[in-house]
Structures are given as C-alpha cells and as structure tokens.
Motif scaffolding. Structure first.
Motif, PDB file in Angstrom:
ATOM      1  N   ARG A  40      -0.094   7.674  -3.295  1.00  0.00           N
ATOM      2  CA  ARG A  40      -0.274   7.543  -4.966  1.00  0.00           C
ATOM      3  C   ARG A  40      -0.484   6.012  -5.060  1.00  0.00           C
ATOM      4  N   ASP A  41      -0.467   5.089  -4.302  1.00  0.00           N
ATOM      5  CA  ASP A  41      -0.946   3.719  -4.453  1.00  0.00           C
ATOM      6  C   ASP A  41      -2.569   3.872  -4.585  1.00  0.00           C
ATOM      7  N   TYR A  42      -3.376   4.690  -3.982  1.00  0.00           N
ATOM      8  CA  TYR A  42      -4.640   4.910  -4.044  1.00  0.00           C
ATOM      9  C   TYR A  42      -5.159   5.480  -5.247  1.00  0.00           C
ATOM     10  N   ASP A  43      -4.330   5.891  -6.118  1.00  0.00           N
ATOM     11  CA  ASP A  43      -4.549   6.375  -7.511  1.00  0.00           C
ATOM     12  C   ASP A  43      -4.754   5.010  -8.352  1.00  0.00           C
ATOM     13  N   ARG A  44      -3.772   4.181  -8.176  1.00  0.00           N
ATOM     14  CA  ARG A  44      -3.814   2.989  -8.970  1.00  0.00           C
ATOM     15  C   ARG A  44      -4.874   2.152  -8.538  1.00  0.00           C
ATOM     16  N   THR A  45      -5.483   2.139  -7.210  1.00  0.00           N
ATOM     17  CA  THR A  45      -6.497   1.372  -6.617  1.00  0.00           C
ATOM     18  C   THR A  45      -7.835   1.783  -7.412  1.00  0.00           C
ATOM     19  N   VAL A  46      -8.134   3.114  -7.182  1.00  0.00           N
ATOM     20  CA  VAL A  46      -9.307   3.372  -7.570  1.00  0.00           C
ATOM     21  C   VAL A  46      -9.646   3.228  -9.127  1.00  0.00           C
ATOM     22  N   MET A  47      -8.379   3.281  -9.955  1.00  0.00           N
ATOM     23  CA  MET A  47      -8.419   3.234 -11.552  1.00  0.00           C
ATOM     24  C   MET A  47      -8.696   1.667 -11.647  1.00  0.00           C
ATOM     25  N   ALA A  48      -7.972   0.841 -10.966  1.00  0.00           N
ATOM     26  CA  ALA A  48      -8.498  -0.430 -10.977  1.00  0.00           C
ATOM     27  C   ALA A  48      -9.904  -0.867 -10.550  1.00  0.00           C
ATOM     28  N   TRP A  49     -10.256  -0.117  -9.674  1.00  0.00           N
ATOM     29  CA  TRP A  49     -11.977  -0.263  -9.456  1.00  0.00           C
ATOM     30  C   TRP A  49     -12.982   0.206 -10.483  1.00  0.00           C
ATOM     31  N   TRP A  50     -12.460   1.178 -11.224  1.00  0.00           N
ATOM     32  CA  TRP A  50     -13.160   1.689 -12.548  1.00  0.00           C
ATOM     33  C   TRP A  50     -12.894   0.699 -13.507  1.00  0.00           C
ATOM     34  N   ASP A  51     -12.062   0.228 -13.699  1.00  0.00           N
ATOM     35  CA  ASP A  51     -11.975  -0.648 -14.941  1.00  0.00           C
ATOM     36  C   ASP A  51     -12.779  -1.948 -14.607  1.00  0.00           C
ATOM     37  N   ASN A  52     -12.882  -2.270 -13.173  1.00  0.00           N
ATOM     38  CA  ASN A  52     -13.715  -3.268 -13.105  1.00  0.00           C
ATOM     39  C   ASN A  52     -15.316  -2.991 -13.397  1.00  0.00           C
TER      40      ASN A  52
END
Length: 404
Positions: free
Chosen positions: A335-347
């Motif tokens: 589930r940490d990957y969910d947060r990671t890719v959402m942060a990438w998209w925000d960037n």
C-alpha cells in the motif's frame, strides 16, 4: 513509447477537474456487456460520481471491445473519455477484475492477440540479448527532465517507505536507510547495485555508510545522470546487462529491476546473485509482485510503459531462488506504493507547464497520467504487492535479525 512525443489534448486538466473537458457525446449509450462490467465495479458511463466515466466519443466503446485493456488505455490517451478521479475509476475496475472480464467478452481479434501474447511469454525469452535493453531505451530514456520533476531529490523510482514518513522525500530516504540497515552496510564493504537507476542508492550508501558501490543499468540516460550524481564518491556506474558481470561483493542490492528479469531468467538471476556474493554476504531484492500466476504483461503496459516486463508471484520467486539462496526475510508493504505514485503524479501535475515547455505533448502526459493512476489502482485494489526480500548463500553463518 517514442521519445517524448509529449502531452496530449490541449484542454486536459489532470486529475483535479473536468471543467474544460468536452461534454459527453450525444450518442453514448454503451453496449450492455460493457455497462454490466462497469456496474460490477460500481462505475457508470456518463454518471455524476467523480469516478464515473465521461465518454466524449462513442467510438470509445468499439475500441474497448476490440482491444480490451489496450483499447481502454489508448482511448484515454486520445481523449475519448475522462473521469474526475481516474485513480478511483481504475481501482474499482481492477478490484472487480474488469480487465479479465473484458478479455472474456472481447471480439475474436483480441482473443487471438491474448493467446499469442500468452504463447510468446511461454515460448520466447523476451528479456534475453538485445531485448534486455528495450525497457531502458523506451521507458527510462524518456528524458531525465521528466523524472527530475516527478521524483524526489534522490531520484528514487521505486516504492517509498511511509511507516513514519509524511511526504515523498522522507519516504524515499527512509526506504534507502531501511535497505542499508537490512544489509548491515559498513565502511569498507563492496556493494553491487543491480539496476542502479539514477544513482540515488549508490550515492546514499557511499555517503552515509562509507561503502564502495558498483551500479549497473541498461539505460543510457540513467547511467549519465548517475555518474554525475556520484562524481567524487567511490562509485562506479556501468551500462551493462547483469548477465555480463563476473565479480565478487559483500552485498548485493536490486530495487525495482527484478520486474524486468522475466520468469525464464529467474533461476539464472538468483544463481548469479549467489556467485556475486561472498560466503557471508547478503542480498536485498525489492520487487513488485502479484498473486497471479498468468505471467503475461498487461497489453497497454507492455506497449507503452514496460516492454517485456513480467511481475513475479511469491511462488515463482521461492521456487527460482531455492536452489541457490536462503530466504532470510520477506517484508511486504504494497500500500506504500499507492501513496508513492500519487505523490509522483502530484509532482507531474504541478510541473505540467514546465514539462510542456520541455516538449512533452498532451498525449504523452495523458499516457503518463493513465500509467500512474493505473499503478495506484493496482496496489490499492491489492492486485499488486511490494516486497523486500533478504537472501543469503546457504553457507552463511549466524542468524539474520530482521529490520523494520
């Protein structure tokens, strides 16, 4: 993916809004088979909820029926549909296994293509020889400008560790420290980084733990950036396939590379880890995993993002590694990957104007949006997992103490 063909339809607003998107097409009644599949995921066509699909061109339905998940992704790239919350739309479709449902009801040309893909995976080594470099050329060489603006300062293009992190930067640095701690890195050790990316781990390990690092990658742009990042440190970066390396190391680390190895090469990969390691050495392997034993890459991902990729199952990893290595630790935090890719998209969304100025087209950025939101949905739906494994040679003495 051709080299940054760049971002697509000019009115695209990213994940936040559909205010500038075209109105739904007048004649957009879906075929009943698609309506039923969407309903199983609690998704509607032209509905009012933020995860409902807004169809702008009725040709969307035919493309999905003809090409399944490939048609779904390509029609999004081409602006035939939108949704206010693409991540939630794709999560719902993946959780209900809508991709498999599409494959079951699709037109016969798609059935033939899926059969051909399955046979190709079983009969052909898609990661051998020159094919090993295709993912570097297509995906990792898409332009360092894109990755610099999307990733954290360490340029870590893999899952962060969010146990005590509040933002992407701290999650990625926590992941790097976790790897160093699990491997027990200490001054004087020689470390091999298989699939070293842009050199973030190599730099971190050399600076913080005083180790010497050899990093190998199949991406020309990654190699150039990693050499620049690690200049002046005891770090050697080579553009080299792992099968061409015959040296010894105290520690081996591979983060986000095993997904490109392929099941036909798993046994050789683990045999090479055994041969690279000194008798008392340790290896940390971080990889995306899946419960599926099908072993066939999603057609859209295979065409546009990760050519020749193949996600492993836990059973496949255990069977392939067992003759060569001992499993010391298995740590899951998908589930940490969910947060990671959402942060990438925000960037990416924040840097949209700069990326367009750099030459990335609207179509490319719609593709990238779809890729990141599909990745979030993959982990959020628990179709995908993220594993860190610690492995050792059978003759290693002592007891390994797990680190969290």
């Amino acid at each position: 993916m051709q080299a940054p063909s760049r971002f697509m339809s000019s009115n695209y607003q990213g994940a936040a809004s559909l205010e500038a998107a075209p109105a739904p097409a007048a004649d957009t009644d879906p075929p009943s088979v698609l309506r039923d599949l969407a309903a199983q995921a609690s998704v509607r066509f032209n509905g009012e909820r933020p995860w409902d699909i807004q169809v702008h061109d009725a040709g969307f339905y035919d493309r999905v029926l003809r090409a399944g998940s490939l048609g779904l992704g390509e029609s999004y790239m081409d602006g035939l549909w939108d949704t206010q919350q693409l991540d939630e739309t794709l999560t719902r479709l993946l959780r209900s296994r809508g991709d498999e449902g599409l494959a079951g009801v699709a037109a016969w040309p798609l059935q033939l293509r899926l059969l051909a893909a399955t046979l190709r995976t079983r009969l052909v080594n898609r990661q051998a020889g020159r094919r090993a470099f295709e993912v570097g050329e297509q995906h990792y060489d898409a332009g360092n400008e894109l990755y610099r603006r999307m990733l954290d300062p360490t340029m870590s293009y893999s899952c962060g560790y969010w146990a005590d992190a509040e933002d992407l930067d701290s999650a990625q640095r926590a992941k790097l420290d976790l790897i160093c701690d699990k491997l027990g890195l200490a001054p004087g050790q020689r470390v091999l980084d298989v699939g070293c990316g842009w050199g973030g781990f190599a730099e971190h390990a050399a600076r913080s733990r005083g180790v010497e690092v050899l990093g190998i990658t199949v991406s020309r742009e990654q190699a150039e950036a990693a050499r620049e990042r690690c200049a002046g440190l005891p770090v050697d970066i080579r553009m080299q396939d792992y099968r061409d390396l015959d040296e010894r190391f105290d520690r081996v680390v591979s983060v986000g590379m095993f997904e490109h190895v392929g099941e036909k090469n798993h046994a050789e990969f683990f045999a090479r880890i055994r041969d690279w390691l000194k008798p008392d050495g340790l290896c940390l392997l971080q990889t995306i995993g899946t419960r599926s034993r099908r072993g066939v890459n999603d057609p859209w991902l295979d065409k546009y993002i990760f050519p020749n990729g193949q996600l492993p199952s836990a059973e496949v990893i255990a069977a392939a590694s067992r003759p060569y290595l001992v499993m010391e630790d298995w740590h899951a935090f998908g589930r940490d990957y969910d947060r990671t890719v959402m942060a990438w998209w925000d960037n990416v969304a924040r840097e949209r104007d700069a990326l367009e100025a750099a030459g990335y087209s609207e179509r490319f950025l719609r593709m990238w949006h779809y890729y990141l939101m599909a990745s979030a949905g993959f982990f959020r739906s628990r179709r995908g997992q993220l594993w860190q494994l610690v492995l050792s040679r059978p003759e290693r003495g002592g007891t390994y103490r797990s680190v969290r």
